[in-house]
Scaffold this active site. Structure first.
Site, PDB file in Angstrom:
ATOM      1  N   PHE A 114      -2.482   0.087  -3.206  1.00 19.66           N
ATOM      2  CA  PHE A 114      -3.606   0.563  -2.402  1.00 19.66           C
ATOM      3  C   PHE A 114      -4.363   1.693  -3.073  1.00 19.66           C
ATOM      4  O   PHE A 114      -5.544   1.908  -2.811  1.00 19.66           O
ATOM      5  CB  PHE A 114      -3.078   1.052  -1.044  1.00 19.66           C
ATOM      6  CG  PHE A 114      -1.972   2.061  -1.155  1.00 19.66           C
ATOM      7  CD1 PHE A 114      -2.237   3.401  -1.364  1.00 19.66           C
ATOM      8  CD2 PHE A 114      -0.647   1.661  -1.069  1.00 19.66           C
ATOM      9  CE1 PHE A 114      -1.213   4.327  -1.486  1.00 19.66           C
ATOM     10  CE2 PHE A 114       0.390   2.577  -1.177  1.00 19.66           C
ATOM     11  CZ  PHE A 114       0.102   3.920  -1.387  1.00 19.66           C
ATOM     12  N   CYS A 115      -3.703   2.440  -3.920  1.00 19.93           N
ATOM     13  CA  CYS A 115      -4.259   3.693  -4.451  1.00 19.93           C
ATOM     14  C   CYS A 115      -5.185   3.449  -5.633  1.00 19.93           C
ATOM     15  O   CYS A 115      -4.753   2.890  -6.655  1.00 19.93           O
ATOM     16  CB  CYS A 115      -3.109   4.609  -4.876  1.00 19.93           C
ATOM     17  SG  CYS A 115      -3.651   6.129  -5.665  1.00 19.93           S
ATOM     18  N   PRO A 116      -6.443   3.876  -5.563  1.00 17.03           N
ATOM     19  CA  PRO A 116      -7.350   3.655  -6.689  1.00 17.03           C
ATOM     20  C   PRO A 116      -6.928   4.392  -7.955  1.00 17.03           C
ATOM     21  O   PRO A 116      -7.200   3.928  -9.064  1.00 17.03           O
ATOM     22  CB  PRO A 116      -8.701   4.176  -6.166  1.00 17.03           C
ATOM     23  CG  PRO A 116      -8.347   5.128  -5.079  1.00 17.03           C
ATOM     24  CD  PRO A 116      -7.098   4.578  -4.445  1.00 17.03           C
TER      25      PRO A 116
END
Length: 415
Positions: A114-116
């Site tokens: 989920f984390c960019p």
């Protein structure tokens, strides 16, 4: 001084044992936080002896908390800037002459899909084929929950655990929580339990947890292990470094982190201040991409700007528009050039597509940001996550922008 202190104890045997422990610990462990458990034990032992002056104990404690030492486990030397204390992140580099050397099957990467920012590190890992040639595998945390309810001792991101219900698809199984990973590196760590984290399985500590540093360092750190054709591939070529650094500066401030400044704004004034620069950055990036003619932001060569921008723009329509109220426009409707660029990366490069998981992305933001979305409802749209129909001839695409006065004014302010 320490010899006198030890000899003053009522038990000569105990005094000699304490002295030996201190003399062993001080040169190698005193300032190195991952070993504070050993120092704590020593301090407790010292404090249990009534004749040991309190001043000596305080001096030892001060040594144990004043910055990072140059020494680590078994005498391994660490650079002074690797980790300066419990509030500092980790800044290690893979180098041939340092403690973290480029060796196959030695390193492990912790990420969240989920984390960019973790996405950047994972993309470089795939683009440079570090999974194949350097043996860097990954552990993937679940997108939610971030905290275990009612268990303050287990904060941070979680993995799939045995006997804890159905595993979350796409996450990996692990006995640890992310906070425990950090505490293995530094038992007094007080920062955030963030991803990405590059872990050294040989020294059993964190190498680096700064995404921008990993984005740059992983491109070259393992080149000696890679085939020549892969080693030569650079996302930061010398002839483009000046342009990359300039764009990356305002992209990071106003787009990559700008969406968070707007999305987590505590009040209307803060939101009103931070939203226009997001679209000012998109306006400018749209023009730059158009001027260079594709298929990448700076033209024919993929650079780290594509990695930096993709990690944010791939999430923009699905998350940032509705969840963070970045709704002055959407990539698919407001920015034709960037929309085409996004489609090109997603459908024409499997490394981009295969590292992008929209279920993890959408459910993380909507089910872990309780203050933003208290009912944890995840919207179905937009559909599709990324539209098809890539146009190879960029001359057919007309650049557009958001012409809201506040956005245009913000664009002037950062050049």
């Amino acid at each position: 001084m320490l010899t006198r202190v030890a000899l003053q104890t009522t038990s000569i045997t105990l005094g000699i044992a304490i002295l030996a422990a201190l003399l062993t610990a001080i040169p190698y462990f005193a300032d190195h936080h991952p070993m504070l458990s050993r120092l704590t034990h020593i301090l407790e032992t010292v404090q249990s002896v009534p004749t040991v002056p309190q001043l000596a104990t305080l001096a030892i404690r001060k040594m144990a908390t004043n910055g990072a030492s140059e020494h680590g486990l078994n005498g391994t030397k660490f650079p002074a800037d690797w980790h300066s204390g419990p509030d500092d992140s980790f800044h290690g580099k893979i180098t041939a002459d340092g403690p973290f050397q480029p060796e196959k099957d030695r390193y492990h990467l912790y990420i969240g899909l989920f984390c960019p920012f973790a996405h950047r590190a994972n993309l470089v890992r795939k683009l440079k084929q570090l999974d194949k040639y350097a043996g860097i595998d990954i552990s993937i945390v679940k997108p939610y929950p971030k905290d275990e309810p009612g268990t303050p001792g287990k904060p941070g991101w979680r993995f799939n655990h045995k006997n804890e219900g159905e595993p979350y698809e796409g996450a990996t199984e692990d006995k640890l929580y992310m906070n425990e990973v950090y505490f293995r590196a530094d038992k007094s760590y007080q920062g955030r339990y963030s991803v990405p984290v590059l872990w050294d399985t040989k020294l059993n500590t964190i190498v680096n947890n700064e995404s921008a540093e990993l984005l740059r360092d992983l491109q070259t750190a393992f080149n000696k292990l890679l085939p020549e054709s892969v080693a030569e591939m650079s996302l930061y070529p010398k002839e483009l470094q000046g342009e990359i650094d300039t764009i990356a500066g305002w992209m990071s401030d106003h787009l990559n982190t700008g969406v968070y400044k707007a999305g987590f704004a505590p009040d209307q004034a803060t939101y009103d201040k931070n939203l226009p620069p997001v679209f000012a950055a998109l306006n400018k990036l749209e023009r730059i991409a158009k001027e260079h003619g594709g298929p990448y932001i700076l033209g024919e060569n993929m650079t780290e700007l594509d990695v930096r921008a993709y990690a944010t723009i791939a999430r923009f329509d699905s998350i940032y528009v509705q969840h963070f109220k970045c709704n002055l426009g959407m990539i698919r409707y407001s920015y034709p050039v960037l929309h085409n660029w996004l489609k090109g990366l997603y459908f024409n490069h499997e490394d981009y597509r295969n590292t992008t998981d929209f279920r993890h992305i959408k459910e993380n933001y909507t089910k872990s940001h309780y203050d933003v979305n208290p009912k944890s409802i995840t919207p179905m749209g937009p559909w599709p996550n990324v539209e098809e129909g890539y146009e190879k001839d960029w001359s057919k695409i007309e650049a557009r922008s958001i012409d809201m006065p506040e956005v245009l004014e913000a664009e002037k302010e950062f050049g």
